[in-house]
Design an enzyme around this catalytic site. Structure first.
Site, PDB file in Angstrom:
ATOM      1  N   TYR A  16       4.802   6.751  10.227  1.00  0.00           N
ATOM      2  CA  TYR A  16       3.916   6.149   9.231  1.00  0.00           C
ATOM      3  C   TYR A  16       3.397   4.605   9.807  1.00  0.00           C
ATOM      4  O   TYR A  16       2.737   4.126   9.130  1.00  0.00           O
ATOM      5  CB  TYR A  16       4.890   5.524   7.794  1.00  0.00           C
ATOM      6  CG  TYR A  16       5.399   6.810   7.106  1.00  0.00           C
ATOM      7  CD1 TYR A  16       4.548   7.514   6.358  1.00  0.00           C
ATOM      8  CD2 TYR A  16       6.417   7.204   7.318  1.00  0.00           C
ATOM      9  CE1 TYR A  16       4.878   8.681   5.779  1.00  0.00           C
ATOM     10  CE2 TYR A  16       7.001   8.427   6.331  1.00  0.00           C
ATOM     11  CZ  TYR A  16       6.150   8.978   5.899  1.00  0.00           C
ATOM     12  OH  TYR A  16       6.715  10.264   4.977  1.00  0.00           O
ATOM     13  N   HIS A  21      -1.434   3.341   4.510  1.00  0.00           N
ATOM     14  CA  HIS A  21      -0.462   3.100   3.263  1.00  0.00           C
ATOM     15  C   HIS A  21       0.499   1.934   3.789  1.00  0.00           C
ATOM     16  O   HIS A  21       1.026   1.250   2.966  1.00  0.00           O
ATOM     17  CB  HIS A  21       0.451   4.293   3.129  1.00  0.00           C
ATOM     18  CG  HIS A  21       0.828   4.315   1.459  1.00  0.00           C
ATOM     19  ND1 HIS A  21      -0.124   3.859   0.415  1.00  0.00           N
ATOM     20  CD2 HIS A  21       1.832   4.875   0.892  1.00  0.00           C
ATOM     21  CE1 HIS A  21       0.626   4.109  -0.647  1.00  0.00           C
ATOM     22  NE2 HIS A  21       1.829   4.948  -0.305  1.00  0.00           N
ATOM     23  N   TYR A  65      11.485   3.050   1.067  1.00  0.00           N
ATOM     24  CA  TYR A  65      10.399   4.067   0.991  1.00  0.00           C
ATOM     25  C   TYR A  65       9.612   3.458  -0.318  1.00  0.00           C
ATOM     26  O   TYR A  65      10.207   2.699  -1.114  1.00  0.00           O
ATOM     27  CB  TYR A  65      10.758   5.386   0.735  1.00  0.00           C
ATOM     28  CG  TYR A  65      10.975   6.355   2.088  1.00  0.00           C
ATOM     29  CD1 TYR A  65      10.045   6.185   3.195  1.00  0.00           C
ATOM     30  CD2 TYR A  65      12.273   6.252   2.414  1.00  0.00           C
ATOM     31  CE1 TYR A  65      10.410   6.949   4.158  1.00  0.00           C
ATOM     32  CE2 TYR A  65      12.607   7.074   3.550  1.00  0.00           C
ATOM     33  CZ  TYR A  65      11.755   7.372   4.579  1.00  0.00           C
ATOM     34  OH  TYR A  65      12.069   8.129   5.505  1.00  0.00           O
ATOM     35  N   ASN A  67       7.951   4.515  -2.819  1.00  0.00           N
ATOM     36  CA  ASN A  67       8.293   4.666  -4.136  1.00  0.00           C
ATOM     37  C   ASN A  67       9.651   3.946  -4.900  1.00  0.00           C
ATOM     38  O   ASN A  67       9.830   3.982  -6.204  1.00  0.00           O
ATOM     39  CB  ASN A  67       8.487   6.245  -4.483  1.00  0.00           C
ATOM     40  CG  ASN A  67       7.066   7.007  -4.022  1.00  0.00           C
ATOM     41  OD1 ASN A  67       6.111   6.348  -3.772  1.00  0.00           O
ATOM     42  ND2 ASN A  67       7.382   8.491  -4.239  1.00  0.00           N
ATOM     43  N   ASP A  92      -2.033  -1.659  -0.301  1.00  0.00           N
ATOM     44  CA  ASP A  92      -3.121  -0.907  -0.009  1.00  0.00           C
ATOM     45  C   ASP A  92      -4.058  -0.590  -1.203  1.00  0.00           C
ATOM     46  O   ASP A  92      -3.292  -0.402  -2.248  1.00  0.00           O
ATOM     47  CB  ASP A  92      -2.899   0.433   1.005  1.00  0.00           C
ATOM     48  CG  ASP A  92      -1.973   1.505   0.285  1.00  0.00           C
ATOM     49  OD1 ASP A  92      -0.835   0.949  -0.147  1.00  0.00           O
ATOM     50  OD2 ASP A  92      -2.313   2.487  -0.023  1.00  0.00           O
ATOM     51  N   ASN A 113       2.506   3.873  -6.500  1.00  0.00           N
ATOM     52  CA  ASN A 113       3.862   4.106  -6.864  1.00  0.00           C
ATOM     53  C   ASN A 113       4.684   2.925  -6.350  1.00  0.00           C
ATOM     54  O   ASN A 113       5.609   2.892  -7.116  1.00  0.00           O
ATOM     55  CB  ASN A 113       4.495   5.597  -6.031  1.00  0.00           C
ATOM     56  CG  ASN A 113       3.630   6.641  -6.874  1.00  0.00           C
ATOM     57  OD1 ASN A 113       3.167   6.570  -7.963  1.00  0.00           O
ATOM     58  ND2 ASN A 113       3.460   7.853  -6.032  1.00  0.00           N
TER      59      ASN A 113
END
Length: 188
Positions: A16, A21, A65, A67, A92, A113
Site C-alpha cells: 500500500y 489511498h 487499517y 476501516n 484522500d 470508510n
C-alpha cells in the site's frame, strides 16, 4: 504547550505504500522528515512528535487499517487529552482534482470508510479534516483498483510540491487556526 493530533490515514503494508489511498501517511511522513523526526511504533499506530513554534504536533499513522482508524484516533486523543477541534485528519478524496487541498471543520464521511469509523467512535462529525484530491480518473467499476493503485508518473512528479503545500496547511492550522488555514489553502 498546545498539543495537536495530526492523523494521516492509510493502510499498513508494503503493497500500500505508494497507493493513492495512503496520501495521509505520505503527508505525515513529509512533516516528520522535514523536522528530522522518525516514527516509533506505539499502541494502535506509529507516532512522531514535532514542534512548530510553540505547538506540539503529534503525528499519527494508525496501524489498524483504514476501516478501523477511529480506534487509534480515539485512543491517542484520550491518552494525550486532545480535544476534537485540535485534531486534523488527512485523507484522500476522489471528488477533488489531483493535489487540491480542502480543509473543513466538520462534515460527512463522504463514503470514506476511515472517516466513517472515526465519526462512529468519536460520536461526532465535528472534527477538522484535510482532504487531498486524488481525482476520479478511473473507469466505471474500477474505483477500488484506482484508489488502491499506485500514483501515475505524472502525479509522482508533482507529489513533492503538493505534499509541501499540505505540510504548510497543517502548520497554518496549528499556528493560526482552522479558519485561517481554510482561507489560505482551500482550493490550492
Amino acid at each position: 504547550m498546545n498539543k495537536y493530533l495530526i492523523v494521516g490515514l492509510g493502510n499498513i503494508g508494503a503493497e500500500y505504500v505508494n497507493t493513492r489511498h495512503n496520501i495521509g501517511f505520505k503527508a505525515v511522513d513529509y512533516l516528520a522528515n522535514e523536522a528530522n523526526q522518525s516514527f516509533q511504533t506505539a499502541k494502535l499506530g506509529d507516532i512522531a512528535e514535532i514542534r512548530v513554534k510553540n505547538k506540539i504536533l503529534l503525528l499519527l499513522k494508525p496501524n489498524t487499517y483504514m476501516n478501523l482508524s477511529g480506534k487509534a484516533v480515539k485512543y491517542w486523543m484520550e491518552k494525550e487529552n486532545i480535544t476534537p477541534d485540535r485534531i486534523l485528519v488527512i485523507t484522500d478524496d476522489l471528488n477533488l482534482p489531483f493535489g487540491t487541498i480542502r480543509m473543513k471543520g466538520k462534515g460527512s464521511d463522504g463514503g470514506h470508510n476511515g472517516l466513517k469509523n472515526i465519526q462512529a467512535l468519536l460520536e461526532t462529525t465535528q472534527y477538522p479534516r484535510l482532504r487531498f484530491g486524488i481525482s476520479d480518473d478511473f473507469a466505471k467499476g474500477k474505483q477500488v483498483d484506482y484508489v488502491l493503485g499506485d500514483w501515475s508518473s505524472e502525479e509522482i512528479n508533482q507529489l513533492k510540491e503538493r505534499l509541501q503545500l499540505t505540510a504548510e496547511a497543517v502548520k497554518e492550522f496549528a499556528l493560526a487556526g482552522l479558519n485561517n488555514a481554510m482561507n489560505k489553502y482551500n482550493g490550492k
